[in-house]
Design an enzyme around this catalytic site. Structure first.
Site, PDB file in Angstrom:
ATOM      1  N   THR A 189      50.097  35.842  42.415  1.00 28.58           N
ATOM      2  CA  THR A 189      50.092  37.164  43.179  1.00 28.58           C
ATOM      3  C   THR A 189      48.913  37.813  43.230  1.00 28.58           C
ATOM      4  O   THR A 189      48.684  38.743  43.870  1.00 28.58           O
ATOM      5  CB  THR A 189      51.136  38.320  42.492  1.00 28.58           C
ATOM      6  OG1 THR A 189      50.670  38.468  41.220  1.00 28.58           O
ATOM      7  CG2 THR A 189      52.278  37.921  42.272  1.00 28.58           C
ATOM      8  N   LYS A 190      47.741  37.135  42.716  1.00 27.61           N
ATOM      9  CA  LYS A 190      46.397  37.973  43.158  1.00 27.61           C
ATOM     10  C   LYS A 190      45.865  37.509  44.512  1.00 27.61           C
ATOM     11  O   LYS A 190      46.269  36.571  45.108  1.00 27.61           O
ATOM     12  CB  LYS A 190      45.561  37.393  41.673  1.00 27.61           C
ATOM     13  CG  LYS A 190      46.117  37.604  40.372  1.00 27.61           C
ATOM     14  CD  LYS A 190      46.074  39.289  40.086  1.00 27.61           C
ATOM     15  CE  LYS A 190      47.004  39.632  38.937  1.00 27.61           C
ATOM     16  NZ  LYS A 190      46.631  39.341  37.702  1.00 27.61           N
TER      17      LYS A 190
END
Ligand SMILES: *Cc1c(COP(=O)(O)O)cnc(C)c1O
Length: 396
Positions: A189-190
């Site tokens: 998710t980064k």
């Protein structure tokens, strides 16, 4: 009460990774090369991250958690030492301190940015403090100068948890390059992802050399080369290390993602500015916006954290549930460490210990923000948030 069902194609996920045919091609190239684990792609990725961050060294590992762990280990943190950690953070920051049998000394944060401050660091310092982990919450950098100054006078090392902050900078200095060591995350998710992955960055030869040994079983430097034509069958175990190396499959994705990093950041900035304008316009009485960056600051916009104003703590669960029914994914960042069972049980923490962090956490909702989120989707999130707030609460 029955709500109309949201069809899957109308749903707005909390997160969607931004991947193109370039990442796909890069992975296939590695598969075709026959060399899957740490190798030439990883070396190239290290060089690219060091160039982006402006540090002399970058050491690729398989998570930011690993990078933080190796950083503390290389700095000599051990039994009986303390490391200051903001309570407003993810599990990783506290647990890496425990890996080394040291104590995470929690500290409160600033109410506007949710970042650690020099004042909260000062209150947490003890004679046994060896290091501080500074988190750049949501991608907005903490005010580093007074923290670095204070740490220097007390002989405390500074580690930047830049898991949210690639790319991010202030006055031309990149997140991760200001303290003694920085850690980036390439978790799914980064802002720059390799699925799972991380990078330790530093200007210190000693820290980089140590991390290059500890990341792969404590065996001598560049041990991975032993299966290449340039390699040698001989190696020596210098110490007890860890299995933290990054694969070339991941690094190949990372090289493409990093190249696209600034363009993706600008798309998230578009989303953030649209949220800010619309929410200020229609929901100013109910929604507190995140701090907008000064002109000299590049904000990574990993998160768009809003806080509900009056009665927010009581209404939050109901608002999140209403958004979920409207097909909109949200999250909460972060449940402060001191409220978790482990920290209560081990260090006697309880609600009220860090009132600023708690007052933000209780009212916080993270809205979707990613490069592929369209303007129309942003508008739908704002509309749904308005509708959720107009419903009588609390609903839970
Ligand atoms: C995601 C995250 C981490 C951990 O990153 P991993 O790569 O999953 O280990 C550490 N700190 C913060 C603030 C994070 O959000």
């Amino acid at each position: 009460m029955a709500s109309p069902t949201v069809t899957a194609d109308r749903a707005i996920a909390f997160h969607r990774p931004s991947l193109t045919s370039e990442e796909r091609a890069a992975v296939l190239e590695v598969l075709d090369s026959g060399w899957l684990t740490t190798g030439s792609r990883t070396l190239a990725f290290e060089e690219a991250v060091a160039a982006t961050a402006g540090t002399r060294h970058a050491v690729a590992v398989n998570s930011a958690t690993a990078a933080l762990h190796l950083a503390l280990e290389a700095l000599g943190v051990g039994t009986g030492d303390e490391v200051v950690v903001p309570t407003y953070t993810f599990a990783a920051c506290g647990e890496v301190v425990r890996y080394l049998d040291a104590r995470p000394r929690l500290a409160d944060v600033d109410a506007r940015t949710m970042n650690l401050t020099a004042a909260s660091l000062e209150a947490a310092l003890r004679p046994t403090t060896r290091a501080v982990i500074v988190v750049h919450f949501g991608g907005l950098m903490a005010t580093m100068e007074p923290i670095v100054e204070l740490a220097a006078t007390r002989g405390v090392a500074v580690i930047e948890d830049a898991a949210h902050a690639l790319p991010a900078s202030r006055a031309g200095r990149s997140a991760g390059s200001i303290g003694d060591v920085g850690a980036f995350s390439f978790y799914a998710t980064k802002t720059v992802t390799t699925g799972e992955g991380g990078m330790l960055v530093t200007d210190s030869d000693a820290v980089a050399d140590r991390a290059r040994v500890t990341r792969l079983h404590g065996i001598s430097r560049d041990a991975w080369k032993r299966y290449t034509s340039a390699g040698n069958w001989y190696y020596e175990i210098e110490d007890v290390g860890f299995k933290y190396n990054l694969t070339d499959l991941a690094a190949a994705i990372g090289l493409v993602q990093l190249r696209r990093g600034e363009a993706m950041r600008q798309e998230r900035q578009r989303v953030a500015l649209r949220y800010a304008a619309q929410l200020a316009d229609s929901l100013d009485a109910e929604i507190e916006l995140p701090v907008m960056p000064d002109p000299d600051t590049v904000h990574a916009w990993h998160l768009f954290p809003v806080r509900l104003r009056e009665g927010g703590a009581d209404r939050r669960a109901g608002v999140i549930e209403e958004l979920r029914r409207a097909g909109i994914g949200t999250s909460v960042h972060f449940i402060p460490l001191h409220l978790h069972p482990y920290y209560r049980r081990t260090y006697g923490h309880r609600p009220g210990d860090f009132p600023v962090a708690e007052a933000q956490y209780e009212r916080e909702i993270s809205l979707p923000i990613y490069p592929d989120l369209t303007d129309a989707e942003v508008d739908r999130v704002v509309e749904a948030l308005g509708a959720a707030l107009r419903r009588p609460g609390p609903t839970s």
